[in-house]
Design a protein around this motif. Structure first.
Motif, PDB file in Angstrom:
ATOM      1  N   VAL A   1     -47.731 106.040 170.249  1.00  0.00           N
ATOM      2  CA  VAL A   1     -47.461 105.757 168.833  1.00  0.00           C
ATOM      3  C   VAL A   1     -46.975 107.024 168.142  1.00  0.00           C
ATOM      4  O   VAL A   1     -47.700 108.024 168.083  1.00  0.00           O
ATOM      5  CB  VAL A   1     -48.715 105.216 168.120  1.00  0.00           C
ATOM      6  CG1 VAL A   1     -48.401 104.955 166.643  1.00  0.00           C
ATOM      7  CG2 VAL A   1     -49.215 103.952 168.796  1.00  0.00           C
ATOM      8  N   VAL A   2     -45.746 106.966 167.611  1.00  0.00           N
ATOM      9  CA  VAL A   2     -45.203 108.079 166.840  1.00  0.00           C
ATOM     10  C   VAL A   2     -45.319 107.731 165.359  1.00  0.00           C
ATOM     11  O   VAL A   2     -44.643 106.807 164.885  1.00  0.00           O
ATOM     12  CB  VAL A   2     -43.727 108.334 167.189  1.00  0.00           C
ATOM     13  CG1 VAL A   2     -43.190 109.520 166.375  1.00  0.00           C
ATOM     14  CG2 VAL A   2     -43.572 108.590 168.675  1.00  0.00           C
ATOM     15  N   PRO A   3     -46.177 108.422 164.620  1.00  0.00           N
ATOM     16  CA  PRO A   3     -46.308 108.091 163.190  1.00  0.00           C
ATOM     17  C   PRO A   3     -44.983 108.317 162.464  1.00  0.00           C
ATOM     18  O   PRO A   3     -44.279 109.289 162.737  1.00  0.00           O
ATOM     19  CB  PRO A   3     -47.371 109.071 162.692  1.00  0.00           C
ATOM     20  CG  PRO A   3     -48.030 109.599 163.914  1.00  0.00           C
ATOM     21  CD  PRO A   3     -47.031 109.544 165.020  1.00  0.00           C
ATOM     22  N   ASP A   4     -44.653 107.419 161.576  1.00  0.00           N
ATOM     23  CA  ASP A   4     -43.452 107.614 160.768  1.00  0.00           C
ATOM     24  C   ASP A   4     -43.608 108.869 159.917  1.00  0.00           C
ATOM     25  O   ASP A   4     -44.710 109.197 159.459  1.00  0.00           O
ATOM     26  CB  ASP A   4     -43.226 106.423 159.831  1.00  0.00           C
ATOM     27  CG  ASP A   4     -42.766 105.197 160.592  1.00  0.00           C
ATOM     28  OD1 ASP A   4     -43.138 105.064 161.768  1.00  0.00           O
ATOM     29  OD2 ASP A   4     -42.059 104.367 160.003  1.00  0.00           O
ATOM     30  N   GLU A   5     -42.503 109.568 159.706  1.00  0.00           N
ATOM     31  CA  GLU A   5     -42.546 110.687 158.766  1.00  0.00           C
ATOM     32  C   GLU A   5     -42.900 110.165 157.379  1.00  0.00           C
ATOM     33  O   GLU A   5     -42.444 109.094 156.975  1.00  0.00           O
ATOM     34  CB  GLU A   5     -41.210 111.417 158.760  1.00  0.00           C
ATOM     35  CG  GLU A   5     -40.954 112.144 160.075  1.00  0.00           C
ATOM     36  CD  GLU A   5     -39.598 112.824 160.145  1.00  0.00           C
ATOM     37  OE1 GLU A   5     -38.754 112.541 159.268  1.00  0.00           O
ATOM     38  OE2 GLU A   5     -39.383 113.633 161.069  1.00  0.00           O
ATOM     39  N   ALA A   6     -43.734 110.899 156.670  1.00  0.00           N
ATOM     40  CA  ALA A   6     -44.273 110.537 155.354  1.00  0.00           C
ATOM     41  C   ALA A   6     -45.465 109.599 155.462  1.00  0.00           C
ATOM     42  O   ALA A   6     -45.997 109.165 154.438  1.00  0.00           O
ATOM     43  CB  ALA A   6     -43.228 109.949 154.420  1.00  0.00           C
ATOM     44  N   SER A   7     -45.939 109.291 156.694  1.00  0.00           N
ATOM     45  CA  SER A   7     -47.177 108.528 156.826  1.00  0.00           C
ATOM     46  C   SER A   7     -48.316 109.319 156.196  1.00  0.00           C
ATOM     47  O   SER A   7     -48.400 110.546 156.332  1.00  0.00           O
ATOM     48  CB  SER A   7     -47.500 108.262 158.297  1.00  0.00           C
ATOM     49  OG  SER A   7     -46.559 107.400 158.879  1.00  0.00           O
ATOM     50  N   LEU A   8     -49.204 108.611 155.494  1.00  0.00           N
ATOM     51  CA  LEU A   8     -50.285 109.270 154.776  1.00  0.00           C
ATOM     52  C   LEU A   8     -51.433 109.628 155.716  1.00  0.00           C
ATOM     53  O   LEU A   8     -51.721 108.911 156.679  1.00  0.00           O
ATOM     54  CB  LEU A   8     -50.813 108.362 153.659  1.00  0.00           C
ATOM     55  CG  LEU A   8     -49.821 108.005 152.554  1.00  0.00           C
ATOM     56  CD1 LEU A   8     -50.487 107.103 151.527  1.00  0.00           C
ATOM     57  CD2 LEU A   8     -49.276 109.256 151.890  1.00  0.00           C
ATOM     58  N   ILE A   9     -52.080 110.731 155.415  1.00  0.00           N
ATOM     59  CA  ILE A   9     -53.342 111.099 156.050  1.00  0.00           C
ATOM     60  C   ILE A   9     -54.426 110.804 155.032  1.00  0.00           C
ATOM     61  O   ILE A   9     -54.386 111.327 153.903  1.00  0.00           O
ATOM     62  CB  ILE A   9     -53.340 112.575 156.473  1.00  0.00           C
ATOM     63  CG1 ILE A   9     -52.265 112.789 157.546  1.00  0.00           C
ATOM     64  CG2 ILE A   9     -54.706 113.008 156.973  1.00  0.00           C
ATOM     65  CD1 ILE A   9     -51.987 114.234 157.862  1.00  0.00           C
TER      66      ILE A   9
ATOM     67  N   LEU B   1     -50.365 104.289 159.067  1.00  0.00           N
ATOM     68  CA  LEU B   1     -48.978 103.931 159.344  1.00  0.00           C
ATOM     69  C   LEU B   1     -48.441 103.017 158.246  1.00  0.00           C
ATOM     70  O   LEU B   1     -49.225 102.388 157.521  1.00  0.00           O
ATOM     71  CB  LEU B   1     -48.886 103.240 160.704  1.00  0.00           C
ATOM     72  CG  LEU B   1     -49.428 104.038 161.898  1.00  0.00           C
ATOM     73  CD1 LEU B   1     -49.302 103.214 163.176  1.00  0.00           C
ATOM     74  CD2 LEU B   1     -48.720 105.363 162.042  1.00  0.00           C
ATOM     75  N   PRO B   2     -47.123 102.918 158.089  1.00  0.00           N
ATOM     76  CA  PRO B   2     -46.562 102.040 157.051  1.00  0.00           C
ATOM     77  C   PRO B   2     -47.012 100.593 157.174  1.00  0.00           C
ATOM     78  O   PRO B   2     -47.038  99.859 156.184  1.00  0.00           O
ATOM     79  CB  PRO B   2     -45.045 102.177 157.266  1.00  0.00           C
ATOM     80  CG  PRO B   2     -44.878 103.509 157.907  1.00  0.00           C
ATOM     81  CD  PRO B   2     -46.073 103.705 158.769  1.00  0.00           C
TER      82      PRO B   2
ATOM     83  N   ALA C   1     -55.248 112.625 151.778  1.00  0.00           N
ATOM     84  CA  ALA C   1     -55.585 114.007 152.131  1.00  0.00           C
ATOM     85  C   ALA C   1     -54.405 114.758 152.733  1.00  0.00           C
ATOM     86  O   ALA C   1     -54.544 115.907 153.142  1.00  0.00           O
ATOM     87  CB  ALA C   1     -56.753 114.022 153.115  1.00  0.00           C
ATOM     88  N   GLY C   2     -53.240 114.131 152.802  1.00  0.00           N
ATOM     89  CA  GLY C   2     -52.078 114.811 153.349  1.00  0.00           C
ATOM     90  C   GLY C   2     -51.020 113.814 153.768  1.00  0.00           C
ATOM     91  O   GLY C   2     -51.111 112.625 153.478  1.00  0.00           O
ATOM     92  N   ARG C   3     -50.011 114.318 154.503  1.00  0.00           N
ATOM     93  CA  ARG C   3     -48.939 113.450 154.981  1.00  0.00           C
ATOM     94  C   ARG C   3     -48.305 114.064 156.215  1.00  0.00           C
ATOM     95  O   ARG C   3     -48.329 115.297 156.401  1.00  0.00           O
ATOM     96  CB  ARG C   3     -47.876 113.254 153.902  1.00  0.00           C
ATOM     97  CG  ARG C   3     -46.993 114.459 153.666  1.00  0.00           C
ATOM     98  CD  ARG C   3     -46.001 114.252 152.547  1.00  0.00           C
ATOM     99  NE  ARG C   3     -45.024 115.303 152.469  1.00  0.00           N
ATOM    100  CZ  ARG C   3     -45.219 116.507 151.971  1.00  0.00           C
ATOM    101  NH1 ARG C   3     -46.421 116.824 151.490  1.00  0.00           N
ATOM    102  NH2 ARG C   3     -44.247 117.413 151.951  1.00  0.00           N
ATOM    103  N   VAL C   4     -47.760 113.215 157.050  1.00  0.00           N
ATOM    104  CA  VAL C   4     -46.995 113.671 158.206  1.00  0.00           C
ATOM    105  C   VAL C   4     -45.612 114.073 157.710  1.00  0.00           C
ATOM    106  O   VAL C   4     -44.919 113.286 157.059  1.00  0.00           O
ATOM    107  CB  VAL C   4     -46.887 112.558 159.266  1.00  0.00           C
ATOM    108  CG1 VAL C   4     -45.971 112.990 160.400  1.00  0.00           C
ATOM    109  CG2 VAL C   4     -48.266 112.186 159.793  1.00  0.00           C
TER     110      VAL C   4
END
Length: 966
Positions: free
Chosen positions: A889-897, A940-941, A904-907
């Motif tokens: 699983v590759v998290p989408d860019e801008a996925s939230l942490i 993830l989105p 608490a952050g973002r990818v």
């Protein structure tokens, strides 16, 4: 409701125009607005209000009419009382269902006692998890029309002008000022919001029309005046930089707008006055109109506004409206003269006015209630010039504080005072002549008489001398101040809010009761009450509401209007489309010299800023593997390149970079990061020292122009004594990066005059020499991909030759091109961040993981105070590498942490690594989560949650850098 021909009508009865209104065919005339044509056809209701969905009709019959917002085709929020009709247009009401007359959402009126000021703030905060449901419901009540995703892009225009004098407003005063300025030799730009010059004269009596015709004719005959009608001054900025929105025709949307950027030597503000409503129960019903609206409908559009009228008059405009009503055949059944104690208590009706209760308690049957309660001075341009308006209780309105205005801003017309038409035009003529003198640079002291103060000594005593203390212009021998004629102030009743509760803001459905409730809850100033209730924050931006809102707040607090003051007008004065702000789509396209080769070999193009770059040649993962295993070549021509020469270059580098540069040796390269004054990462790159006083700096592709301007800004404004010459040379060189284990072998085959051994030419060094027979090439050894690599900068005209030579000579080594996508995979495996991708407009140096580079122990440098504060406070997020628990699983860019409902952050970057066979990610996380081994949750989105762990290093691959240094 159409009348016989009127002396000043603007409609052309020989040209009928058909259009549709909510599915029904309507016929108007050329020159009609949408609303005047509908009103002539008997329509009274044109919209529903935002919150309560109350029926709304004509109030001002101008651009600033809150009840006349309609949808035209695919264009929402059209000002129906201003937009002209054109054949075949499809006009509908906005956000009404199932119809305008029977709107289901009007049920909100029953809940009005519960929808008080602050309702949203108090109701939708808890529980947090329910916000998505709340948002879905609230969106259904948005009163903003609709736009199809298939709407074709607009192509707005933009223009730059440099008039000596810009006159904002073309009523009698504005025209007189423009004429006087032009006759004094100035070039004049005259801007008028309406489609014809003349202001209130356009809907006046025959004498007014004669004056208007004369003034307009003289303006048209004056070659020094350029006229923009259906245009409005949006804002005034430092140095009399003035933004003007010109509405061009009836095309609609941004296509019909042009932003005019004017640098005026002198600005004359002559906007006239805006008639304000009166606050009482039922004041928003269709059929309640301002006196100027009635006069516009009758005299400009030949429309009878009603059958039986009650009039509340507090001024001559109301009296003139009575005469116009009678001439139009409207029965005036009651006149309440506020100057003699008359008043309106309430208007009643469902879809329009049916009766009115007056001061003595009498209930009068009528279908039209005309209000002439007073005036608002639109001081927005003056606020933007530093003015704070001053309340005058005699006039019951605010006036500009002329002592606060800069010398290049002058005021005339109704905003400056009252008087006869002759007095107003005389004042404007003097102001226009003075504006021309100031534009010519004549250094006169200006003595402006404020309303009601004709005595010069009194003016001086009150500090109203603008520009006092400025020396006279000795060259012209002109040491006498220019005294402008004064304008009187007419007495006017303070008529803001009656004894019953009514609407203050028609756009936002804010009542006097809402404002009083806001004050009771502690929001006890005009600015605080505005924000709590949203009064004056709708599409009219306070033009009708500001003074009444201030009056209600003042009464609730128990202070005077003067003490309470008004809210602040800020630009833009009227809405403008984002397309008009952006202007024409001037997008220069830039190509590297190797572009023909890329196209011939199947490169998929990528638009990167102004550059077309190869994104990949078919298989980015294979390209990345080839770099790791053999050798790859990438076109990096768009990298910004600046040639720096002079003995003070090192001082400049120390100032703009966060690390140290004084001891950089000739032949060495150093990585550097620039931060803005606020400590936010601005750009990064490498700079090599080619000679004693000669350096070559690289920047990000998108940052080249910004960095050049940044360097020049420091040199020209802060350190003009430093001897540094900065020359942009981005397009002078074709650039390519050769990376991979076989890179040295390939470079040795094509390079002459450079010892390429690791001992002689190590990592982070720079050399100059001959490549593929081309002299004056620059080679530096850097490693953005994480592999042994050489970046070559060759004269641009030889770029294609060198590129083809490298591929030809490296064929047996497996040399192949790779694109931007493969480069992103490689740099992400190595943990190298990209400015603008892994940083944003708030990312300070330490948040980008640059602790090792920031040298707070050196002298001052750009951003140092903020970086020192961030270091001491250990504040802000941190850039980390993440390894996901699931290798597929590759998290989408801008996925939230997330942590529960807490973000608490973002990818920031993510790819599947073909080398490691798993995802590689960089992320911004809160500092407390940045420690190696910390487990975080990535949303993830799709809403699915996956686990990830913070890695010890930013690099997923080869954290010690051995591959780059071989």
């Amino acid at each position: 409701m159409r009348l016989a021909a009127q002396p000043g009508e603007v409609i052309d009865r020989t040209r009928p125009v058909q259009f549709s209104w909510n599915g029904r065919q309507v016929t108007g005339f050329a020159g009609d607005t949408i609303v005047s044509a509908l009103a002539a056809a008997g329509e009274r209701v044109f919209s529903r209000s935002m919150k309560y969905h109350r029926p709304r009709g004509v109030l001002t019959a101008s651009y600033h009419d809150p009840g006349c917002m309609v949808q035209v085709g695919d264009e929402p929020n059209v000002r129906g009382a201003h937009r002209l009709v054109s054949g075949g247009i499809v006009v509908t009401s906005q956000n009404t269902w199932p119809s305008l007359r029977f709107d289901v959402k009007a049920v909100n009126q029953l809940a009005a006692p519960f929808l008080t000021a602050g309702f949203y703030y108090k109701t939708f905060m808890r529980p947090r998890f329910a916000w998505p449901a709340y948002e879905g419901v609230l969106r259904r009540f948005v009163n903003g029309g609709r736009v199809s995703p298939d709407t074709p892009p607009a192509h707005p225009a933009k223009r730059y002008v440099h008039p000596d004098v810009l006159v904002a407003g073309a009523g009698p005063a504005g025209m007189a000022a423009a004429l006087a300025a032009a006759r004094a030799g100035a070039s004049v730009l005259l801007v008028e919001e309406e489609r014809q010059l003349g202001g209130h004269l356009r809907w006046g009596n025959e004498a007014d029309l004669a004056v208007r015709t004369d003034l307009a004719g003289r303006v048209a005959a004056e070659p020094g005046i350029e006229v923009l009608t259906d245009a409005v001054v949006l804002g005034r900025y430092d140095g009399n930089w003035v933004a003007v929105l010109e509405r061009r025709g009836e095309l609609g949307g941004a296509e019909a707008e042009r932003l005019v950027k004017a640098r005026a030597k002198t600005l004359v503000v002559a906007p006239g006055l805006i008639e304000r409503p009166y606050v009482f129960a039922g004041n928003d019903l269709p059929g309640v109109m301002l006196s100027t609206a009635v006069r516009r409908l009758i005299n400009l559009y030949a429309v009878r506004p009603g059958e039986r009228a009650v009039v509340l008059s507090a001024n001559p405009e109301g009296d003139a409206a009575i005469a116009d009503l009678k001439r139009a055949g409207v029965q005036v059944v009651r006149v309440e003269d506020a100057r003699l104690g008359g008043d309106i208590v309430a208007a009643t009706g469902r879809m329009g006015v049916r009766s009115v209760q007056v001061a003595d308690g009498t209930q009068v049957s009528c279908d039209l209630l005309v209000i002439a309660a007073g005036w608002t001075a639109p001081t927005s341009l003056l606020n933007m010039s530093g003015d704070r308006p001053v309340y005058n209780p005699r006039a019951a309105r605010f006036f500009p504080d002329l002592a606060r205005l800069p010398r290049e801003v002058l005021v005339t017309g109704g905003i400056a005072g009252d008087g006869t038409l002759d007095e107003l035009t005389a004042h404007a003529t003097a102001v226009g002549a003075e504006a021309a003198r100031r534009a010519a640079g004549i250094g006169r002291t200006w003595l402006q008489a404020i309303p009601g103060h004709r005595d010069r000594a009194a003016q001086a005593a009150e500090g109203t001398q603008v520009g006092a203390g400025r020396p006279a212009d000795q060259e012209h021998g002109d040491d006498e101040p220019v005294v402008l004629p004064a304008l009187p102030v007419d007495a006017h009743p303070e008529l803001f809010a009656g004894r019953t509760n009514g609407f203050v803001d028609f756009s936002e459905d804010v009542t006097a009761k809402d404002l009083r409730a806001a004050v009771a809850e502690g929001f006890d100033s005009a600015e605080l009450a505005k924000r709590f209730t949203t009064a004056t924050m709708g599409p009219l931006q306070g033009k009708l509401e500001t003074v009444n809102a201030a009056a209600v707040v003042a009464a609730a607090i128990g202070t005077s209007m003067a003490e309470t003051g008004t809210t602040t007008w800020r630009p833009p004065y009227v809405p403008i489309s984002l397309g008009a702000l952006a202007g024409p789509a001037f997008e220069p396209v830039r190509y590297s010299p190797m572009q023909p080769w890329h196209e011939a070999h199947g490169a998929v193009p990528l638009l990167a800023g102004a550059w077309i770059r190869p994104d990949h040649y078919g298989d980015p993962a294979a390209e990345a593997r080839n770099v790791r295993e053999r050798v790859g070549i990438i076109d990096v021509t768009p990298i910004g390149k600046l040639d720096l020469r002079g003995p003070d270059v090192a001082r400049l580098l120390n100032l703009v970079y966060v690390n140290k540069w004084s001891k950089l040796e000739i032949g060495r390269v150093r990585y550097g990061v620039m931060c803005a004054d606020d400590g936010v990462v601005l750009d990064d790159g490498v700079t090599g020292r080619l000679g004693e006083d000669h350096y070559l700096m690289s920047t990000t592709s998108s940052g080249a122009a910004t960095v050049w301007e940044w360097l020049e800004n420091w040199l020209q404004t802060e350190h003009p004594d430093w001897i540094v010459h900065v020359t942009p040379v981005t397009t002078a060189y074709a650039s390519m990066n050769v990376a991979g284990p076989q890179a040295r072998t390939l470079i040795e085959r094509v390079t002459q005059g450079v010892d390429l051994s690791n001992e002689a030419f190590g990592y982070m060094h720079v050399r100059t020499g001959r490549i593929a027979g081309v002299d004056d090439c620059v080679l530096w050894r850097i490693g953005f991909t994480g592999e042994l690599s050489y970046e070559l900068h060759v004269p641009a005209s030889y770029g294609l030759h060198v590129w083809e030579t490298l591929l030809e000579r490296g064929a047996d080594l497996g040399a192949a091109p790779f694109g931007v996508e493969a480069q992103r995979i490689l740099r992400l495996e190595k943990g190298h961040f990209i400015v603008g991708q892994d940083t944003d407009g708030l990312t300070k140096g330490y948040s980008a993981g640059l602790d090792w580079a920031i040298k707070l122990d050196k002298g001052d440098f750009a951003g140092k105070p903020e970086l020192a504060w961030q270091h001491d406070e250990e504040s802000g997020p941190r850039l980390v590498a993440l390894q996901t628990a699931e290798d597929s699983v590759v998290p989408d860019e801008a996925s939230l942490i997330t942590e529960g409902n807490h973000i608490a952050g973002r990818v920031t970057s993510s790819r599947m690594s073909p080398t490691l066979g798993r995802p590689v990610c960089l992320a911004q996380v809160e500092a407390r989560l940045a420690a190696a081994g910390t487990e975080v949750t990535v949303r993830l989105p799709t809403g699915r949650l996956i686990k990830a762990r913070v890695m010890p290093h930013l690099a997923h691959l080869d954290p010690d850098g051995g591959r780059m240094r071989v």
